[in-house]
Design an enzyme around this catalytic site. Sequence first.
Site, mmCIF file in Angstrom:
data_model
loop_
_atom_site.group_PDB
_atom_site.id
_atom_site.type_symbol
_atom_site.label_atom_id
_atom_site.label_comp_id
_atom_site.label_asym_id
_atom_site.label_seq_id
_atom_site.Cartn_x
_atom_site.Cartn_y
_atom_site.Cartn_z
ATOM 1 N N HIS A 123 18.288 22.155 30.993
ATOM 2 C CA HIS A 123 16.868 21.869 30.760
ATOM 3 C C HIS A 123 16.262 21.275 32.027
ATOM 4 C CE1 HIS A 123 13.683 18.959 29.088
ATOM 5 N NE2 HIS A 123 13.153 20.170 29.051
ATOM 6 N N SER A 124 15.148 21.832 32.484
ATOM 7 C CA SER A 124 14.394 21.281 33.610
ATOM 8 C C SER A 124 15.281 21.215 34.859
ATOM 9 C CB SER A 124 13.828 19.911 33.205
ATOM 10 O OG SER A 124 12.833 19.489 34.085
ATOM 11 N N TYR A 125 15.507 20.024 35.426
ATOM 12 C CA TYR A 125 16.415 19.899 36.574
ATOM 13 C C TYR A 125 17.794 20.445 36.262
ATOM 14 C CZ TYR A 125 19.890 17.546 39.496
ATOM 15 O OH TYR A 125 20.985 17.272 40.303
ATOM 16 N N GLY A 126 18.203 20.407 35.008
ATOM 17 C CA GLY A 126 19.511 20.931 34.628
ATOM 18 C C GLY A 126 19.713 22.381 35.018
ATOM 19 N N GLY A 127 18.608 23.129 35.230
ATOM 20 C CA GLY A 127 18.735 24.500 35.705
ATOM 21 C C GLY A 127 19.390 24.586 37.079
#
Length: 227
Positions: free
Chosen positions: A69-73
């Site tokens: 999710h978000s930065y987790g990409g």
Amino acid sequence: MATFVLVHGSWLGGWAWDRVAPRLRASGHTVLCPSLAPAGPGVGLRTHIAEIVALIDGHHLTDVVLVGHSYGGMVIAGAGNERPRHIRQLVYLDAFFPEPGQSAFDLQPVLRDACDAAATLRPERDAWLIPPFGFETMGLAATDLEWVTSLARPMARATHEEPLPDPPAQRPHPPETYIRCEASPFFADAAETALRRGARLLTVQDAGHMAPVTDYERLCPVLDRTS
């Protein structure tokens, strides 16, 4: 049933999936929600990639649905390059969709400016930290906003400055799915890039960027489709 590894976004922790994980488990899936290393000297994107690789190796995971999710990409892209044969699907949830050599700040220069502005508001300003900010613009109910902001923690600036490393040579790339949160203004360009590069595109109708908190009931069936 699949093994889901859910990787949170900026300033959050594994707790951000507290409303998603039980629903996926109720569908029969195995779900892991690691918390990435907090801010500290030497902590960067490579640190977080290595943590997810170590989790996959340490738990002997195969056939993983790796969700970022978000930065987790940024993180799952790197882990996918390192352990492609262990991953059934890379799933980008309203997230960065990087190529090797790109950092989060490269993909969203406006984010760099926002982080710089937020840092100047900290009396104890540390140039290498990115303080949490912006949650009040993400459609959170008052109680959820209080919960998220009470647990959010600063990130090391290197997490957003470090580029995605080049993948090891001659390794396959896992299939990719991009989940667009329809009401989020942050990653429309990333969704278009993902579609152009051959990823499957799914949508969570009327969902904001913080869908794991605000729109989990609509998000979970979409995640289930990626398994």
